[in-house]
Design a protein around this motif. Structure first.
Motif, PDB file in Angstrom:
ATOM      1  N   PHE A 277       0.824  -1.204   0.000  1.00 37.97           N
ATOM      2  CA  PHE A 277       0.000   0.000   0.000  1.00 37.97           C
ATOM      3  C   PHE A 277       0.860   1.258   0.000  1.00 37.97           C
ATOM      4  CE2 PHE A 277      -2.481   3.314   2.181  1.00 37.97           C
ATOM      5  CZ  PHE A 277      -3.599   3.348   1.357  1.00 37.97           C
ATOM      6  N   MET A 278       1.963   1.231   0.742  1.00 38.07           N
ATOM      7  CA  MET A 278       2.813   2.411   0.851  1.00 38.07           C
ATOM      8  C   MET A 278       3.523   2.744  -0.455  1.00 38.07           C
ATOM      9  SD  MET A 278       2.371   3.435   3.971  1.00 38.07           S
ATOM     10  CE  MET A 278       3.680   4.642   4.143  1.00 38.07           C
ATOM     11  N   MET A 279       3.962   1.727  -1.174  1.00 41.32           N
ATOM     12  CA  MET A 279       4.893   1.979  -2.281  1.00 41.32           C
ATOM     13  C   MET A 279       4.393   1.479  -3.638  1.00 41.32           C
ATOM     14  SD  MET A 279       7.939   3.501  -2.103  1.00 41.32           S
ATOM     15  CE  MET A 279       8.689   3.083  -0.527  1.00 41.32           C
ATOM     16  N   GLY A 280       3.485   0.488  -3.655  1.00 40.93           N
ATOM     17  CA  GLY A 280       3.124  -0.172  -4.906  1.00 40.93           C
ATOM     18  C   GLY A 280       2.702   0.751  -6.029  1.00 40.93           C
ATOM     19  N   PRO A 281       1.712   1.645  -5.810  1.00 49.05           N
ATOM     20  CA  PRO A 281       1.230   2.484  -6.917  1.00 49.05           C
ATOM     21  C   PRO A 281       2.221   3.554  -7.345  1.00 49.05           C
ATOM     22  CG  PRO A 281      -0.354   2.387  -5.086  1.00 49.05           C
ATOM     23  CD  PRO A 281       0.935   1.846  -4.578  1.00 49.05           C
ATOM     24  N   HIS A 282       3.273   3.740  -6.558  1.00 46.75           N
ATOM     25  CA  HIS A 282       4.200   4.842  -6.802  1.00 46.75           C
ATOM     26  C   HIS A 282       5.479   4.374  -7.492  1.00 46.75           C
ATOM     27  CE1 HIS A 282       1.253   6.760  -4.396  1.00 46.75           C
ATOM     28  NE2 HIS A 282       1.568   6.066  -3.325  1.00 46.75           N
ATOM     29  N   GLY A 283       5.403   3.229  -8.126  1.00 45.37           N
ATOM     30  CA  GLY A 283       6.509   2.722  -8.925  1.00 45.37           C
ATOM     31  C   GLY A 283       5.993   2.155 -10.230  1.00 45.37           C
ATOM     32  N   GLY A 284       6.804   2.246 -11.263  1.00 46.19           N
ATOM     33  CA  GLY A 284       6.450   1.675 -12.557  1.00 46.19           C
ATOM     34  C   GLY A 284       7.688   1.128 -13.242  1.00 46.19           C
ATOM     35  N   LEU A 285       7.488   0.166 -14.119  1.00 47.26           N
ATOM     36  CA  LEU A 285       8.573  -0.399 -14.922  1.00 47.26           C
ATOM     37  C   LEU A 285       8.453   0.171 -16.332  1.00 47.26           C
ATOM     38  CD1 LEU A 285      10.925  -2.371 -15.418  1.00 47.26           C
ATOM     39  CD2 LEU A 285       9.218  -4.167 -15.815  1.00 47.26           C
ATOM     40  N   VAL A 286       9.486   0.874 -16.760  1.00 48.63           N
ATOM     41  CA  VAL A 286       9.507   1.453 -18.107  1.00 48.63           C
ATOM     42  C   VAL A 286      10.345   0.557 -19.000  1.00 48.63           C
ATOM     43  CG1 VAL A 286      10.175   3.442 -19.501  1.00 48.63           C
ATOM     44  CG2 VAL A 286       9.201   3.786 -17.214  1.00 48.63           C
ATOM     45  N   THR A 287       9.755   0.140 -20.110  1.00 51.25           N
ATOM     46  CA  THR A 287      10.419  -0.793 -21.013  1.00 51.25           C
ATOM     47  C   THR A 287      10.109  -0.399 -22.454  1.00 51.25           C
ATOM     48  OG1 THR A 287      10.653  -3.152 -21.588  1.00 51.25           O
ATOM     49  CG2 THR A 287       8.469  -2.419 -20.907  1.00 51.25           C
ATOM     50  N   ARG A 288      11.001  -0.764 -23.358  1.00 49.08           N
ATOM     51  CA  ARG A 288      10.849  -0.342 -24.751  1.00 49.08           C
ATOM     52  C   ARG A 288      10.466  -1.529 -25.634  1.00 49.08           C
ATOM     53  NH1 ARG A 288      12.383   4.382 -26.842  1.00 49.08           N
ATOM     54  NH2 ARG A 288      13.911   4.846 -25.188  1.00 49.08           N
ATOM     55  N   ALA A 289       9.533  -1.301 -26.529  1.00 49.38           N
ATOM     56  CA  ALA A 289       9.167  -2.319 -27.516  1.00 49.38           C
ATOM     57  C   ALA A 289      10.307  -2.461 -28.522  1.00 49.38           C
ATOM     58  CB  ALA A 289       7.879  -1.925 -28.230  1.00 49.38           C
TER      59      ALA A 289
END
Length: 427
Positions: A277-289
């Motif tokens: 709950f504290m951190m999950g929505p505030h991170g993302g994985l950026v990847t390139r096609a």
């Protein structure tokens, strides 16, 4: 609920020009706001503390942000304890919640003064034999068994879980602890995972508050704290409604007033350990096609893989995907989004409706701020990605560099092969 990335394509490209994809990126603004919200939701309890679950996101830069808001850490291994100690958390700011615990980990936890949370009644004797006298403060982990069901139909199966003590065992454990002159007592339970409901914590609170009142009456001991653990989840799917932490805090407050206050236990502190709950929505994985493949299905190959984000492959977990720069484009295509591992489950999405994707497009995989990077591994000798902090002012900072081949081969230092390694290969 719309899933909106916290960075634009332009910002992602700016980061990628310096730190190539794939990378995990974290939103400082969102993290700080979440910490403030949790603190406010439980401000009614003077002793409240959030013990951030280090296993969710073991990055000292991020944990130190939470530390500014009074958060401690919940640790489950030696390395997590070492990390917590190294960033300046002291004594009871650290909770050690482990299972099948090696003696050296109990010893280190005792050395730094962390609160010990015993998973099993047998660990009391083990601790005394391997470490020494019990500390003044001890916590025990409870498992009621059976199926734990909430009024809204959400359920989990604690009876099939390896964690915690039965009702009879935990009463006997506190009896033993009292006889051994432990002075301060806590209790802990984790009974449902990733619940997207405001009812879980209040329901769990009633279970634990009632048990604490029973144990206190039977044994004549006073509890200092009750740890509601984790389990408060996040909406991975756009059709889910996010938890309302203010409503959750108010719900726990009502049960506190109903059960503990009449029993004369209004001094008990409430603890939580909400890593996801504290951190999950505030991170993302950026990847390139990087590839498009059309056989029996349409595949988009990206430069990330399950080694960067294991949850979809391991659990079949849903993670929303946004094609950066095409947020408003129609969802005209159906793709499997895949990585390069030699495993057919290395897929971030299956039969997912997305805009038309071209090689070079950047994909933002949502909600990887907890149990994302931390579950990474090196299968196929794939290397861990970097971690980037997107700061409140729009600048960004490298908070963990990407793993290199030299890092991967470093543990083979007993072999001469390292002397002949071509470290510039592929550049």
């Amino acid at each position: 609920m719309d899933k909106i990335p916290f960075l634009t394509r332009e910002k992602a490209e700016e980061i990628a020009a310096r730190y190539p994809t794939p990378f995990h990126v974290y939103d400082e603004k969102g993290i700080r706001q979440k910490a403030r919200d949790v603190r406010e939701a439980f401000a009614w309890n003077p002793g409240f503390r959030e013990y951030f679950a280090v296993k969710a996101t073991p990055n000292p830069f991020l944990i130190k942000i939470l530390q500014e808001y009074g958060c401690g850490t919940d640790c489950s291994s030696l390395s997590e304890l070492m990390l917590s100690d190294a960033i300046g958390l002291k004594g009871h700011e650290i909770m050690f919640t482990s299972n099948d615990t090696p003696a050296e980990e109990f010893r280190y936890a005792a050395q730094i003064g962390a609160i010990i949370n015993f998973d099993d009644i047998s660990h009391i004797d083990f601790y005394e034999r391997e470490v020494g006298p019990l500390p003044d403060t001890v916590c025990c982990r409870y498992n009621p068994g059976g199926i734990y069901e909430l009024a809204n139909g959400i359920m989990d199966n604690p009876g099939d879980s390896k964690y915690g003590m039965t009702h009879a065992q935990i009463i006997e454990a506190y009896r033993i602890l009292k006889e051994k002159r432990v002075k301060h007592f806590g209790i802990h339970a984790f009974l449902c995972s990733n619940t997207v409901t405001n009812d879980y914590y209040p329901t769990l609170a009633r279970t634990l508050f009632t048990l604490v009142a029973e144990i206190s009456k039977e044994l004549g001991i006073r509890f200092d704290f009750i740890n509601l653990s984790g389990g408060v989840g996040i909406p991975y799917s756009p059709d889910q409604t996010p938890n309302d932490i203010m409503a959750i805090g108010q719900g726990v407050h009502r049960v506190y007033d109903e059960v503990l206050v009449p029993a004369g236990m209004d001094q008990i502190a409430i603890y939580t350990e909400m890593g996801r709950f504290m951190m999950g929505p505030h991170g993302g994985l950026v990847t390139r096609a990087i590839h498009a493949k059309h056989t029996y299905k349409n595949y988009i190959g990206v430069d990330a893989c399950a080694a960067n984000l294991m949850r979809p492959a391991m659990y079949g977990a849903y993670h929303h995907i946004t094609v950066l720069g095409k947020e408003d484009a129609p969802l005209t295509e159906v793709y499997d989004v895949t990585g390069a591992l030699c495993e057919n489950n290395d897929k971030f999405a299956i039969d997912r409706k997305l805009p038309a994707i071209e090689n070079g497009d950047l994909l933002f995989i949502h909600d990887t701020g907890a149990h994302g990077f931390s579950m990474g591994y090196n299968y196929n000798a794939r290397l861990w990605s970097s971690e980037i902090l997107l700061k409140e002012d729009g600048s960004f900072e490298l908070i963990r560099r990407a793993q290199t081949p030299r890092d991967y081969f470093a543990t083979f230092d007993c072999f001469d092969i390292l002397d002949g390694m071509n470290w510039e290969a592929g550049r």
